[in-house]
Write a protein that holds these residues in place. Structure first.
Motif, mmCIF file in Angstrom:
data_model
loop_
_atom_site.group_PDB
_atom_site.id
_atom_site.type_symbol
_atom_site.label_atom_id
_atom_site.label_comp_id
_atom_site.label_asym_id
_atom_site.label_seq_id
_atom_site.Cartn_x
_atom_site.Cartn_y
_atom_site.Cartn_z
ATOM 1 N N VAL A 70 -24.967 7.071 -10.104
ATOM 2 C CA VAL A 70 -24.602 7.921 -8.860
ATOM 3 C C VAL A 70 -24.465 6.937 -7.442
ATOM 4 N N TRP A 71 -25.436 6.340 -7.448
ATOM 5 C CA TRP A 71 -25.501 5.338 -6.216
ATOM 6 C C TRP A 71 -24.394 4.240 -6.226
ATOM 7 N N VAL A 72 -24.337 3.665 -7.412
ATOM 8 C CA VAL A 72 -23.208 2.926 -7.654
ATOM 9 C C VAL A 72 -21.910 3.203 -7.598
ATOM 10 N N GLU A 73 -21.619 4.618 -7.708
ATOM 11 C CA GLU A 73 -20.124 5.109 -7.453
ATOM 12 C C GLU A 73 -20.023 5.280 -5.907
ATOM 13 N N ALA A 74 -21.201 5.764 -5.173
ATOM 14 C CA ALA A 74 -21.043 5.919 -3.851
ATOM 15 C C ALA A 74 -20.964 4.801 -3.109
ATOM 16 N N PHE A 75 -21.530 3.512 -3.639
ATOM 17 C CA PHE A 75 -21.390 2.175 -3.076
ATOM 18 C C PHE A 75 -20.020 1.852 -3.174
ATOM 19 N N GLU A 76 -19.488 2.101 -4.492
ATOM 20 C CA GLU A 76 -18.085 1.548 -4.814
ATOM 21 C C GLU A 76 -17.132 2.361 -3.666
#
Ligand SMILES: C[S@@+](CC[C@H](N)C(=O)[O-])C[C@H]1O[C@@H](n2cnc3c(N)ncnc32)[C@H](O)[C@@H]1O
Length: 324
Positions: A70-76
């Motif tokens: 979820v964090w990876v997606e937000a960061f992207e």
């Protein structure tokens, strides 16, 4: 995106390959550098810290930590916006100014470090005044300023996020501020910032054109300082600005053909409000010192005209006192 990077690092919790803080940062720095962002490493760290709710220092101590998808997606998503050259401050929703955290969004100019020179210059002069008024203020803490009050009054023209009035009000608890702004959306942001620092009893926001919202308040001849960072980019230069600046409201930048439209109006209109000896403090573009000095001299309303440089040695503020 990050998903396409080789996932060679080990998630210490699950022992499965995953995206770590370090690999996500490496990816983002590359993307941002390629997009022409000036400080890719710093921006990548700020964005990742924002996405995962850690400080930048926290990132350093968690370099090998696996990131939740979820964090990876937000960061992207955040990195994508920054790669499109949206200003970092708009993405994060705030900017540090005068050691304060000022909320910002697309309806307000992002406060610049150069504007701290305007705050510093104004503060120096206002401190001289507040020494004299502090005794009165102690006895009259709950009073609102009025035409007969001894409490110093500052008018800020074009407050935007409210940064200048908030910084000054934080430093000067005896002073009252009237801050005008044309844009209702900017007024909303300024109002949130003023609330955030519990300054609504001393910083009054007024929507309208330059001095016009002040006309019925009986401030004529009672103002100790008019301070402003008006729009001052010559119109022809707007298209040459870095892509980030084009995300900011044009009304906050466009100073008409010569960049001095607002300075001229403020120089003409301030004397009506200033006390004799009251100060006018204006931010200027690096090449506008001479022109603004001439405007002040030509008006015959001011004395003690002074140009103040910023830390890069560039002309940044013009200061003058109403003569009589
Ligand atoms: C250069 S920005 C400064 C914002 C803020 N004071 C700062 O220093 O970060 C100029 C501000 O003046 C406002 N403005 C433009 N025209 C105006 C007008 N006619 N009357 C009042 N405010 C105006 C813009 O909306 C913008 O917020």
């Amino acid at each position: 995106m990050i998903g396409s990077l080789p996932k060679t690092e080990i998630n210490l919790n699950s022992q499965l390959p995953s995206t770590t803080v370090a690999s996500a940062l490496r990816w983002a720095v590359e993307v941002l550098a390629e997009a022409g962002v000036e400080t890719p490493r710093l921006d990548a760290e700020c964005l990742l810290a924002h996405a995962v709710g850690l400080s930048r220092l926290g990132l350093y101590t968690s370099r090998a930590k696996a990131l939740d998808p979820v964090w990876v997606e937000a960061f992207e998503e955040l990195v994508g916006r920054r790669a499109g050259r949206e200003p970092l401050a708009y993405i994060l929703g705030e900017r540090e100014f005068w050691s304060l955290s000022i909320k910002v969004g697309p309806s307000v100019l992002i406060p610049r470090p150069e504007t701290e020179v305007l705050v510093e210059t104004a503060l120096e002069r206002l401190r001289q005044l507040t020494v004299h008024s502090s005794q009165f203020t102690e006895k009259n803490k709950d009073h609102q300023p009025s035409a007969i009050s001894h409490q110093p009054i500052v008018v800020e023209i074009g407050t935007g996020s409210g940064a200048i009035s908030i910084a000054l009000a934080q430093e000067l608890p005896e002073v009252y501020f009237y801050a005008t702004e044309l844009s209702p959306e900017a007024i909303q942001v300024a109002s949130e910032n003023i609330e955030r620092y519990s300054l609504s009893s001393r910083v009054l926001l007024l929507q309208g054109d330059l001095f016009s919202p002040l006309s019925l308040l009986g401030l004529e001849g009672n103002v100790d300082m008019v301070v402003s960072n008006p729009p001052y980019i010559p119109r022809g230069h707007l298209s040459l600005l870095p892509p980030e600046v084009l995300f900011e409201p044009v009304e906050a930048l466009d100073g008409s053909v010569d960049g001095l439209y607002f300075h001229k109006r403020i120089i003409i209109e301030s004397p009506r409000f200033l006390k004799p000896g009251g100060w006018l403090a204006l931010e200027i573009g690096a090449d506008q010192g001479r022109a603004v000095t001439c405007l002040l001299e030509d008006s015959k309303e001011y004395r003690g005209i002074e140009v103040v440089q910023d830390y890069a040695g560039k002309d940044r503020v013009v200061l003058a006192q109403k003569s009589h």
